[in-house]
Structure formats: structure tokens, C-alpha cells
Scaffold this active site. Sequence first.
Site, PDB file in Angstrom:
ATOM      1  N   PRO A  29       0.833  -1.213   0.000  1.00  0.00           N
ATOM      2  CA  PRO A  29       0.000   0.000   0.000  1.00  0.00           C
ATOM      3  C   PRO A  29       0.857   1.247   0.000  1.00  0.00           C
ATOM      4  O   PRO A  29       1.827   1.356   0.752  1.00  0.00           O
ATOM      5  CB  PRO A  29      -0.786  -0.132   1.311  1.00  0.00           C
ATOM      6  N   THR A  31       0.331   5.585  -0.337  1.00  0.00           N
ATOM      7  CA  THR A  31      -0.512   6.762  -0.521  1.00  0.00           C
ATOM      8  C   THR A  31      -0.011   7.570  -1.710  1.00  0.00           C
ATOM      9  O   THR A  31       1.145   7.972  -1.754  1.00  0.00           O
ATOM     10  CB  THR A  31      -0.490   7.631   0.746  1.00  0.00           C
ATOM     11  N   HIS A 179      -4.749  -1.285   8.664  1.00  0.00           N
ATOM     12  CA  HIS A 179      -3.463  -0.591   8.780  1.00  0.00           C
ATOM     13  C   HIS A 179      -3.162  -0.430  10.269  1.00  0.00           C
ATOM     14  O   HIS A 179      -3.590   0.525  10.908  1.00  0.00           O
ATOM     15  CB  HIS A 179      -3.520   0.756   8.071  1.00  0.00           C
ATOM     16  N   GLY A 180      -2.391  -1.389  10.793  1.00  0.00           N
ATOM     17  CA  GLY A 180      -1.995  -1.341  12.199  1.00  0.00           C
ATOM     18  C   GLY A 180      -0.548  -0.956  12.371  1.00  0.00           C
ATOM     19  O   GLY A 180       0.069  -1.310  13.384  1.00  0.00           O
ATOM     20  N   TYR A 184      -0.018   4.925  13.027  1.00  0.00           N
ATOM     21  CA  TYR A 184      -1.392   5.381  12.840  1.00  0.00           C
ATOM     22  C   TYR A 184      -2.265   4.864  13.987  1.00  0.00           C
ATOM     23  O   TYR A 184      -1.754   4.308  14.962  1.00  0.00           O
ATOM     24  CB  TYR A 184      -1.898   4.965  11.459  1.00  0.00           C
ATOM     25  N   ARG A 231      -1.549  -5.256   8.952  1.00  0.00           N
ATOM     26  CA  ARG A 231      -0.179  -4.762   8.755  1.00  0.00           C
ATOM     27  C   ARG A 231       0.389  -4.248  10.074  1.00  0.00           C
ATOM     28  O   ARG A 231      -0.256  -3.453  10.772  1.00  0.00           O
ATOM     29  CB  ARG A 231      -0.171  -3.645   7.715  1.00  0.00           C
ATOM     30  N   GLY A 308      12.278  -3.039   1.426  1.00  0.00           N
ATOM     31  CA  GLY A 308      13.639  -3.160   0.950  1.00  0.00           C
ATOM     32  C   GLY A 308      14.004  -4.462   0.258  1.00  0.00           C
ATOM     33  O   GLY A 308      15.178  -4.688  -0.041  1.00  0.00           O
TER      34      GLY A 308
END
Length: 381
Positions: A29, A31, A179-180, A184, A231, A308
Site C-alpha cells: 500500500p 498513498t 493498517h496497524g 497510525y 499490517r 527493501g
Amino acid sequence: MSSSLLLQATKVGKGADALEIQNRVFMAPMTRGRATREHVPKPIMGKYYEQRSSAGVLISEGVGISQQGLGWFKAPGIWTDEQTEAWKPVVEAGKTKGAKMFAQLWHMGRQGHSDVMKETPVSSAEKPMSSPIPANDHERKDPETPHALTPEEIAAVVKDYGNAARNAKKAGFDGIELHGANGYLIDQFNQSVINDRTDEYGGSIENRLRFLREVLDEVLTVFPKERISVRLSPNGAFGEAGSEDNVETFTEAIKHLASKQIGIVHLMDGLGFGFHEKCEPFTAQMAREIIRDVQKDDIVTLLLCNVGYTKDTAEELIKTSLDEEAPVDVAVAFGRPYISTPDLVERFEKGKELNPDAPHAAWWGTDSEEGYTDFPLLSEA
């Protein structure tokens, strides 16, 4: 069948709700900020995902679950009917070449600004960020002191996740990712460096993970467990996260996710996104051992690793895992390479070089195709 484990088909989950995926190359993901100011997806986003639809799974950019939770200028949301309808052709385009598509459900918490969120940011605690944060038109503004959510307000946010999951299902997504990670909202509860609450949502590891457990239970009423990813970023410093007890905290988090037999644990195990250095690195091997210890002889959860990786290091990771006794299946998510190389899978298949990395300025926030859908494809060479 390809000799490359990375390019071979596999499954997420077992049983009737399992997902057949065409390869172990996932798009991470990212943005990109190409929605409208009202957070409605635009048609150009369909072209973007279609270009990358040879992946096994496309995990969408972060998708706001509510106005309260979305503080990123021109990022898409999924809390209204208009947003949900606009996602439908985008998701359909994302499946053009066989990819499955997950919506990453996102609440930014204290990392957002009231200019975009339309209200004071919320978090687990009244701890503001220490550095400027993006607001409208990518202006950076001083952080605001967040409001610490009350238990009643937490329950409402949990319901917002459920509403977003239902809308994702209506829009045609195959699954959702919570989205953990990256400091956030869910991570703001998980991490002891941020969460200083003294009620049932703070203090002990069990209490700090309560919000994650409640959100997961809510979205499990919408999607089967096989269609859910979570995540986590135990190594990450982004969002001013990173705690001394992260190994213990995220060991318990993954134990819980494995006990629920969710489809995917998405672990940002690479250190290239910033390492907080407050405890030892949390590794892919540690996560595999936890999943194996919990699921024993019936291992159903796929471990998705990220940050990476190259084709070669991804191949080695997958081979190492599959060679183990009671193997945990592994896939790898690629982020920045997918910005400038939309046909990443085809390049891996043919041993071709990737396009040069896109400049930082192209990562998000323009209204044109430049730096978004105009990168050269092998078929055009």
C-alpha cells in the site's frame, strides 16, 4: 510452472473462502493522493491499478474509514456511498490481469490535521506529534494535541471500521487490510511510547492490544478470516513510534492474529523505512515461529514481508521458509519499485532491469498522469 518461488501461484487461507493468487508478488500500500478534495476516487486511479494488475495481490493505498480518520490531502475514502461507487471501476481495473485486490483501511489518528479531518485529531492519548504534519495542499503545519478517545468513542470508531469494510465489499474488493502500522491509530494504541492510558485500553500489553482485537472482531463480521490482512511495523520509527517492549507487544499481537487464523499477517520487517533502535529487530523468522507455534500442524496464515526486498532476497526468504519443518507460506510486498515499474512481475519473469526509481516529488499529490501512470512498460520498449 515457473522455477521462481516468487512467481509461483499459491493460496491465502484454506477452504471455501481461500484466495487463489497468481504469484507471491504483492503490491504494498502506498498513498499517492490522486483522489478529489472530497476523497472520492478518480478514474485515473483505475489506470494506475490496471497497469500493476499482474501482481498476486494489490493492496490499495490507505483508504480513510471516516472523515475523522482521514487527514491526508486527496487520499481516497470509503465511508460514503459516492466514494464506494467510485471505487467500483477502479477495483475492476485492478483485477484486469488476474490480481486480487484488498482495501487497506486507514485511520490516521494524531498524524492528521483538522484542516483535512474537519475536527481535532483523535488518538489513544493526548500526545501530539513533535514535528509538522501535512495539511491541505501539502502545506506542513504544526501538530495539534489530539483528543484521547473515550471508551464510548472507541466503540464508535470500531463501528466505522465495520462500515468501511462493508463498503469495500460492495466496491468489489476481495478482502481488506487493517493498517496497524506506521504510528497510525491502531499502532497508537499498541505502542507503549504513545499509549499512556490507565483504563482498559492502556497499561498492559493485553489492554493496549484491545483496540486491535475489537476492530478485527468487527471486520470479521463482514469478511471471512481468509480475506483479512493486518499490517504491523514493530521495527518502524515512522509516526514517532517505536517502543522498548515492541518484541513482547508484537509477539502477542501476532499470536492473536494467528489464533484467529486470519489470511495474512503483513510484517514490515525490513529496516529501510527507519528503525527505532529501542529493542532488537523483529524478524520474519520470529513471526514464522509464532504462527507455527499457534497453528501447529494446520498452518493457514500467510506471512507477507515488506521493506527493501529485491527479487533475489525475496526468493531466498520464501525458500528458507518453505524448507522449514511445518513451513509457513511467505509472500513479499514491493512498494517503491512499483511506483516507477508497473510491470514489475513481467520484468521479474524476463530478467529485465527495473525502471529508475521515481523522484520523491512524484510520489503523491498531482492531478496529472505525470509520475503516476506514465512510466514506460516493457511492451512499449
